[in-house]
Design a protein around this motif. Structure first.
Motif, PDB file in Angstrom:
ATOM      1  N   LYS A 142       0.910  -1.128  -0.037  1.00  0.00           N
ATOM      2  CA  LYS A 142       0.049   0.021   0.145  1.00  0.00           C
ATOM      3  C   LYS A 142       0.897   1.203   0.160  1.00  0.00           C
ATOM      4  O   LYS A 142       1.630   1.321   0.924  1.00  0.00           O
ATOM      5  CB  LYS A 142      -1.098   0.045   1.138  1.00  0.00           C
ATOM      6  N   VAL A 143       0.909   1.817  -0.951  1.00  0.00           N
ATOM      7  CA  VAL A 143       1.592   3.044  -1.281  1.00  0.00           C
ATOM      8  C   VAL A 143       0.722   4.449  -1.166  1.00  0.00           C
ATOM      9  O   VAL A 143      -0.029   4.587  -1.709  1.00  0.00           O
ATOM     10  CB  VAL A 143       2.362   3.041  -2.627  1.00  0.00           C
ATOM     11  N   LEU A 144       1.455   5.407  -0.215  1.00  0.00           N
ATOM     12  CA  LEU A 144       0.921   6.930  -0.352  1.00  0.00           C
ATOM     13  C   LEU A 144       1.624   7.705  -1.121  1.00  0.00           C
ATOM     14  O   LEU A 144       2.731   7.882  -0.862  1.00  0.00           O
ATOM     15  CB  LEU A 144       0.688   6.937   1.058  1.00  0.00           C
ATOM     16  N   ILE A 145       0.842   8.538  -1.759  1.00  0.00           N
ATOM     17  CA  ILE A 145       1.545   9.569  -2.748  1.00  0.00           C
ATOM     18  C   ILE A 145       1.090  11.015  -2.361  1.00  0.00           C
ATOM     19  O   ILE A 145      -0.202  11.184  -2.560  1.00  0.00           O
ATOM     20  CB  ILE A 145       1.531   9.281  -4.117  1.00  0.00           C
ATOM     21  N   ALA A 146       2.074  11.833  -2.028  1.00  0.00           N
ATOM     22  CA  ALA A 146       1.761  13.207  -1.789  1.00  0.00           C
ATOM     23  C   ALA A 146       2.773  13.928  -2.203  1.00  0.00           C
ATOM     24  O   ALA A 146       3.702  14.229  -1.899  1.00  0.00           O
ATOM     25  CB  ALA A 146       1.529  13.393  -0.121  1.00  0.00           C
ATOM     26  N   SER A 147       2.350  14.757  -3.222  1.00  0.00           N
ATOM     27  CA  SER A 147       3.287  15.844  -3.894  1.00  0.00           C
ATOM     28  C   SER A 147       2.980  17.111  -3.497  1.00  0.00           C
ATOM     29  O   SER A 147       1.865  17.496  -3.228  1.00  0.00           O
ATOM     30  CB  SER A 147       3.111  15.312  -5.518  1.00  0.00           C
ATOM     31  N   ASP A 148       3.924  18.054  -3.829  1.00  0.00           N
ATOM     32  CA  ASP A 148       3.667  19.583  -4.076  1.00  0.00           C
ATOM     33  C   ASP A 148       3.164  20.071  -2.588  1.00  0.00           C
ATOM     34  O   ASP A 148       2.060  20.624  -2.729  1.00  0.00           O
ATOM     35  CB  ASP A 148       2.703  19.707  -5.369  1.00  0.00           C
ATOM     36  N   GLU A 171      -2.608   4.034   6.999  1.00  0.00           N
ATOM     37  CA  GLU A 171      -1.574   2.886   7.426  1.00  0.00           C
ATOM     38  C   GLU A 171      -0.638   2.541   6.230  1.00  0.00           C
ATOM     39  O   GLU A 171      -0.798   1.221   6.106  1.00  0.00           O
ATOM     40  CB  GLU A 171      -2.012   1.998   8.241  1.00  0.00           C
ATOM     41  N   PRO A 172      -0.232   3.238   5.452  1.00  0.00           N
ATOM     42  CA  PRO A 172       0.581   3.106   4.117  1.00  0.00           C
ATOM     43  C   PRO A 172       1.726   1.960   4.462  1.00  0.00           C
ATOM     44  O   PRO A 172       2.585   2.241   5.600  1.00  0.00           O
ATOM     45  CB  PRO A 172       0.870   4.039   3.375  1.00  0.00           C
ATOM     46  N   ASP A 173       2.126   1.167   3.521  1.00  0.00           N
ATOM     47  CA  ASP A 173       3.554   0.446   3.648  1.00  0.00           C
ATOM     48  C   ASP A 173       4.546   1.368   3.158  1.00  0.00           C
ATOM     49  O   ASP A 173       5.834   1.091   3.565  1.00  0.00           O
ATOM     50  CB  ASP A 173       3.458  -0.804   2.888  1.00  0.00           C
ATOM     51  N   GLN A 200       6.754  12.629  11.722  1.00  0.00           N
ATOM     52  CA  GLN A 200       5.339  11.831  12.140  1.00  0.00           C
ATOM     53  C   GLN A 200       5.060  10.942  10.758  1.00  0.00           C
ATOM     54  O   GLN A 200       4.015   9.941  10.942  1.00  0.00           O
ATOM     55  CB  GLN A 200       4.281  12.480  12.545  1.00  0.00           C
ATOM     56  N   LEU A 201       5.364  11.114   9.511  1.00  0.00           N
ATOM     57  CA  LEU A 201       4.969  10.302   8.307  1.00  0.00           C
ATOM     58  C   LEU A 201       6.175   9.198   8.577  1.00  0.00           C
ATOM     59  O   LEU A 201       7.419   9.304   8.294  1.00  0.00           O
ATOM     60  CB  LEU A 201       5.470  10.881   7.119  1.00  0.00           C
ATOM     61  N   ARG A 202       5.423   8.012   8.710  1.00  0.00           N
ATOM     62  CA  ARG A 202       6.201   6.765   9.011  1.00  0.00           C
ATOM     63  C   ARG A 202       5.753   5.576   8.113  1.00  0.00           C
ATOM     64  O   ARG A 202       4.482   5.616   8.136  1.00  0.00           O
ATOM     65  CB  ARG A 202       6.505   6.686  10.588  1.00  0.00           C
ATOM     66  N   ALA A 203       6.492   4.755   7.497  1.00  0.00           N
ATOM     67  CA  ALA A 203       5.866   3.603   7.127  1.00  0.00           C
ATOM     68  C   ALA A 203       6.670   2.627   7.190  1.00  0.00           C
ATOM     69  O   ALA A 203       8.088   2.851   6.910  1.00  0.00           O
ATOM     70  CB  ALA A 203       5.600   3.947   5.587  1.00  0.00           C
ATOM     71  N   PRO A 204       6.559   1.045   7.313  1.00  0.00           N
ATOM     72  CA  PRO A 204       7.391   0.210   7.191  1.00  0.00           C
ATOM     73  C   PRO A 204       8.386   0.021   6.234  1.00  0.00           C
ATOM     74  O   PRO A 204       9.577  -0.232   6.739  1.00  0.00           O
ATOM     75  CB  PRO A 204       6.382  -1.188   7.214  1.00  0.00           C
ATOM     76  N   TYR A 205       8.295   0.384   4.949  1.00  0.00           N
ATOM     77  CA  TYR A 205       9.236   0.461   4.022  1.00  0.00           C
ATOM     78  C   TYR A 205       9.737   1.565   3.679  1.00  0.00           C
ATOM     79  O   TYR A 205      10.427   1.703   2.507  1.00  0.00           O
ATOM     80  CB  TYR A 205       8.834  -0.540   2.742  1.00  0.00           C
ATOM     81  N   GLY A 206       9.593   2.529   4.357  1.00  0.00           N
ATOM     82  CA  GLY A 206      10.243   3.612   4.130  1.00  0.00           C
ATOM     83  C   GLY A 206       9.539   4.929   3.591  1.00  0.00           C
ATOM     84  O   GLY A 206       8.286   4.720   2.807  1.00  0.00           O
TER      85      GLY A 206
END
Length: 363
Positions: A142-148, A171-173, A200-206
């Motif tokens: 599960k990927v979260l994308i936030a640009s700009d 809860e993205p990976d 505070q932006l944290r995810a298991p795979y970075g």
């Protein structure tokens, strides 16, 4: 055409447009309210016309907001006022007051609704598959994308905290930040302690980021990189990282850097058996990425035009100016962005976070 001549012509056009809008506004105020304060009116229009430019020399939320809203008036004024003038003359100089009220109501709607769209991000979710295996027993990501993000004096801790809240809820990976982290100047980022929020932006795979054009403009790119690395967010600049589950993250320098590596050069040493996710701020070389073995590319930059009808222009300029584009087994995602540039307004677009659910399989 020389750059200085382009600047002179652009400034002349802009100031002429400001005068045209000011004249129409003055005539309406006189007709509707018998307004007589001409000097005060000229002073206000002059302030609004130069406010955004002044904000580059005098950091001020008031200047940035006022100048941004004035840009909205200028943009839509170029569309609406010629039409209003035609109606006025065709109607034999009647309906001046009524037309003015209609245009004023339109701008009020744009400011209110557009501000809501800018400050209330939506989550858009997509499902895709990549025909390559992971190194772990898991086959989903599960990927979260936030640009700009455009962090500045206006977009500060409160708005970035909204991103943190979305991330905690989803809860993205993995989290990807494809460019324009700051808005030219890193000073607001430091003064507001925004590293504490970004931490505070944290995810298991970075969490991974690349620079965008606005990260270059102020000359603070290396300082931004150092700030992000302190909170374990690598700012990849023509670099590749392998995650612990076997995904190759390829981060490009922005198109602003004319000496950046080509996609072919970046992919030359990437083993073809691993899934490849590329971050490239501007969605300019989508087909090239597909041709050279990239499985997924994520971008931003376009803001989807931010204010209609600018999305028509971005649609003409970029192969994938917004949303999901699939070419064979290759996927491109371009987000309209979490922040904004210029006016704190979005019309025809909305601040967003993308969630991409990836299923990996071995064929």
């Amino acid at each position: 055409m020389p750059t200085y001549l382009i600047l002179i012509l652009s400034l002349t056009f802009y100031l002429t447009t400001c005068c045209y809008i000011a004249y129409n506004g003055w005539r309406w105020l006189q007709a509707a309210f018998s307004f007589k304060y001409k000097k005060s009116y000229i002073a206000v229009i002059s302030f609004l016309s130069f406010a955004f430019f002044l904000s580059y020399f005098i950091p001020s939320v008031v200047l940035e907001l006022a100048g941004g809203y004035w840009f909205i008036i200028v943009g839509y004024g170029l569309i609406l006022l010629p039409l209003a003038n035609i109606i006025y003359f065709v109607s034999k100089r009647r309906w001046k007051v009524q037309i003015g009220y209609i245009i004023s109501a339109f701008f009020l709607f744009i400011f209110i609704y557009g501000s809501y769209n800018a400050w209330s991000p939506i989550v858009r979710e997509y499902d895709i598959s990549i025909n390559k295996p992971l190194m772990t027993e898991e086959n989903e990501l599960k990927v979260l994308i936030a640009s700009d993000l455009h962090m500045n004096d206006i977009i500060g801790a409160n708005h970035i905290q909204r991103l943190v809240s979305i991330s905690k809820e989803e809860e993205p990976d993995m989290i990807l930040l494809p460019g324009d982290i700051i808005d030219d100047n890193i000073t607001p980022y430091i003064e507001q302690g925004l590293s504490d929020v970004m931490l505070q932006l944290r995810a298991p795979y970075g969490v991974y980021a690349v620079p965008g054009n606005h990260d270059y403009y102020g000359g603070h790119l290396l300082q931004l990189r150092a700030e992000l690395e302190e909170i374990n967010i690598p700012l990849l600049m023509d670099e590749t990282i392998m995650t612990k589950n076997g995904i190759m993250i390829v981060g490009r320098e922005d198109f602003t850097n004319t000496e950046r590596l080509t996609i072919e050069e970046l992919m030359a040493d990437v083993p073809p058996e691993y899934p490849v996710i590329m971050l490239d701020h501007q969605p300019r070389e989508i087909s090239e990425a597909a041709e050279h073995g990239v499985d997924l590319i994520v971008s931003g930059h376009t803001h989807r035009g931010q204010v209609f009808p600018a999305n028509i222009i971005t649609g003409l300029l970029f192969e994938n100016d917004w949303g999901h584009l699939q070419i064979g087994e290759f996927h491109s995602f371009t987000t309209s962005g979490f922040g904004f540039w210029g006016p704190a307004v979005r019309f025809g677009t909305r601040a967003e976070v993308m969630i991409v659910n990836i299923t990996f399989s071995e064929e």
